[in-house]
Write an enzyme that holds these catalytic residues in place. Structure first.
Site, PDB file in Angstrom:
ATOM      1  N   HIS A 162       0.820  -1.222   0.000  1.00 35.89           N
ATOM      2  CA  HIS A 162       0.000   0.000   0.000  1.00 35.89           C
ATOM      3  C   HIS A 162       0.853   1.272   0.000  1.00 35.89           C
ATOM      4  O   HIS A 162       0.494   2.286   0.594  1.00 35.89           O
ATOM      5  CB  HIS A 162      -0.967   0.018   1.193  1.00 35.89           C
ATOM      6  CG  HIS A 162      -1.946  -1.116   1.191  1.00 35.89           C
ATOM      7  ND1 HIS A 162      -3.085  -1.110   0.416  1.00 35.89           N
ATOM      8  CD2 HIS A 162      -1.944  -2.294   1.848  1.00 35.89           C
ATOM      9  CE1 HIS A 162      -3.758  -2.246   0.613  1.00 35.89           C
ATOM     10  NE2 HIS A 162      -3.077  -2.982   1.463  1.00 35.89           N
ATOM     11  N   ASN A 217     -10.073  -3.505   1.108  1.00 34.73           N
ATOM     12  CA  ASN A 217      -9.709  -3.356  -0.298  1.00 34.73           C
ATOM     13  C   ASN A 217     -10.944  -3.056  -1.132  1.00 34.73           C
ATOM     14  O   ASN A 217     -12.073  -3.117  -0.641  1.00 34.73           O
ATOM     15  CB  ASN A 217      -9.057  -4.641  -0.829  1.00 34.73           C
ATOM     16  CG  ASN A 217      -7.669  -4.878  -0.269  1.00 34.73           C
ATOM     17  OD1 ASN A 217      -6.976  -3.953   0.136  1.00 34.73           O
ATOM     18  ND2 ASN A 217      -7.256  -6.138  -0.247  1.00 34.73           N
TER      19      ASN A 217
END
Length: 550
Positions: A83, A161
């Site tokens: 990320h 997500n």
């Protein structure tokens, strides 16, 4: 147990040593290639954490897992291991006071949901997962969707997500999964052969792969993508009763995805397109919105289902467990400084408020250790004192010192000589217990085993058949492009897995690979496609313009 054509177990590994009646008699002795811990202990099970029963919960003394995941958390300095590439913005969440047609208090006592119109400030960070901090936002990758709620009871982080399932169901395998998806440690290139070597030995990944290599793997932007908590959580009411929960964010702007060729066209013009799209929309007053919906299931094993509800590689069917709206999130303010807010914001799946709780989901429990441990390493011991991470309420703890502490969390009138509890000298006191604790019953043998109801292929096949023709075409093209550089045995294993999902699915991938091998296939796209990568490197020299030295 599902098996592949080689007769291996469901996790793609050969069965373990057999045991005779007189005790342990391993068929094979450890060699120099035997997997060990950093302490040199041979690792006999690298697939499963140790749990009470095979469904969980996870126990704390999982030393091989703790060593593995804590080292993994520290692999990069200071960029996030996963990320790394992200964009963020401020906003507000407004509760409906209900869940579907019922009062939300029936299921949870969390205060932020109770009153209709109640507003809670939020900060949201969108991200890609595998690629680095300045990578193109058009690359195929899951997208992170993390929301920090600054509630009156402290922070709640809902970390998920855009895609609603995941590659693996056991946190023990997380570092291996990321290593397979990251660039080769020698060539520093992402490699489809490495990716599918791991995935072919991890059959539960096919559901996620079916999403990821379809257009769903490249959202058009951050505003027009869904979000999901992915893991199974719990809600707890005032009576201490718990139910299982799945969280879903649905964009009011609609959902849009890109095919691989479309993404490559955009990448040639702007590799920051999603960050720019989000920033420009908010700056222009076009505030994006997402409705938060939940699915609710009673807290038991649900033997009537053909999958385990704690399995994060599965979806809960909407017809059985409908999506129930609970509130609306509006993003309405851009950051004043990217590093100060977006880069330093830190999320953790263990950051819950009263009325929200953990399920026995093994991936969730592994993430809960890993996320906050990563932040203490990446940002620092006192990362929670940074304004973007600090609760918007008073904090009082007995935690002291550490790198970059700039505030002592004392309470007004507290005896500052007392940094422990309990104390009779005017130190901090425990909070009163307003409601009964949630006390689920747990029993079972401690073990390291996969869950019983794996059912790795059914939902992946259903998803394949649900896709429109153009989505299936893009899926097959992307899989063939990225599988074409893999070894033949890996290609064969992946075709076999896709065939178990749907016969047409496996057949089309096999035929595509055969065309590539025969040199009769169409031009293929894909960021991990070895052939295309080699052609591009050669083309750069052929098309380049000569220059004279200066």
């Amino acid at each position: 147990m599902e098996t592949n054509q080689n007769g291996n177990g469901q996790n793609g590994h050969t069965p373990g040593p057999e045991f005779g009646a007189t005790g342990l008699q391993p068929q094979d002795q450890p060699t120099d290639q035997t997997l060990t811990t950093r302490q040199g202990h041979p690792l006999t099970n690298n697939q499963n954490v140790r749990t009470v029963g095979n469904r969980g919960p996870t126990t704390l003394e999982n030393y091989p897992f703790l060593e593995k995941i804590s080292h993994f958390d520290r692999e990069r300095i200071p960029e996030r291991v996963v990320h790394a590439r992200g964009a963020g913005t401020h906003g507000v969440f407004e509760a409906y006071g209900t869940v579907g047609d019922e009062p939300v208090s029936k299921y949870t006592r969390a205060k932020l949901f109770q009153e209709k119109g109640k507003q809670t400030p939020v900060f949201v960070r969108f991200s890609s997962v595998i690629h680095g901090g300045h990578s193109p936002e058009t690359l195929r990758d899951p997208r992170g969707f993390a929301v920090k709620f600054y509630t009156e009871e402290g922070n709640w982080d809902l970390v998920g997500n855009n895609l609603k399932v995941f590659f693996i169901r056991d946190a023990m395998k997380f570092p291996d999964m990321v290593h397979a998806l990251k660039p080769d440690p020698i060539t520093n290139r992402q490699d489809g052969g490495r990716i599918f070597d791991f995935m072919s030995n991890t059959p539960e990944s096919v559901h996620m792969l079916t999403f990821l290599f379809s257009p769903w793997g490249i959202p058009a932007n951050y505003r027009q993508m869904q979000g999901s908590g992915v893991n199974t959580y719990k809600w707890v009411n005032e009576q201490g009763e718990g139910v299982l929960i799945k969280y879903h964010w649905e964009p009011k702007q609609g959902i849009k995805n890109l095919t691989q060729p479309e993404a490559e066209q955009i990448q040639g013009k702007n590799f920051n397109h999603a960050t720019q799209d989000l920033y420009d929309a908010i700056e222009a007053g076009n505030f994006p919105q997402w409705e938060l919906l939940v699915q609710i299931m009673s807290d038991d094993e649900h033997p009537e289902l053909d999958f385990d509800p704690l399995d994060d590689t599965k979806l809960w069917p909407q017809e059985q467990f409908p999506w129930l709206p609970v509130g609306m999130m509006t993003l309405n303010k851009n950051p004043e400084n990217y590093f100060h807010e977006v880069e330093q914001v830190a999320f953790g799946t263990g950051v819950l408020v009263d009325g929200l709780d953990f399920s026995d989901d093994k991936m969730l429990q592994g993430r809960t250790f890993s996320y906050s441990d990563t932040q203490r390493y990446r940002v620092g011991t006192n990362y929670l004192q940074l304004p973007i991470n600090a609760p918007k309420k008073h904090v009082a703890t007995n935690q002291r010192d550490g790198q970059m502490q700039y505030r002592v969390d004392t309470a007004p009138g507290q005896n500052k000589h007392v940094n422990y509890e309990p104390s009779s000298m005017n130190g901090l006191k425990e909070a009163p217990r307003t409601y009964p604790d949630h006390k689920p019953y747990i029993s079972g043998n401690l073990m390291r085993q996969p869950i019983d109801r794996t059912n790795n292929f059914k939902q992946a096949g259903e998803r394949y058949r649900t896709f429109e023709d153009w989505e299936r075409d893009d899926l097959i093209n992307n899989l063939v492009a990225n599988l074409s550089g893999a070894q033949q045995n890996v290609q064969d294993k992946m075709v076999e897995l896709f065939s178990q999902c749907d016969e047409d699915y496996g057949r089309r991938v096999k035929e595509g690979l055969q065309k590539v091998a025969n040199g009769t296939g169409e031009q293929l796209h894909g960021q991990a496609n070895t052939q295309v990568g080699q052609e591009a490197a050669q083309q750069a020299e052929e098309l380049a313009h000569e220059a004279k030295p200066y």
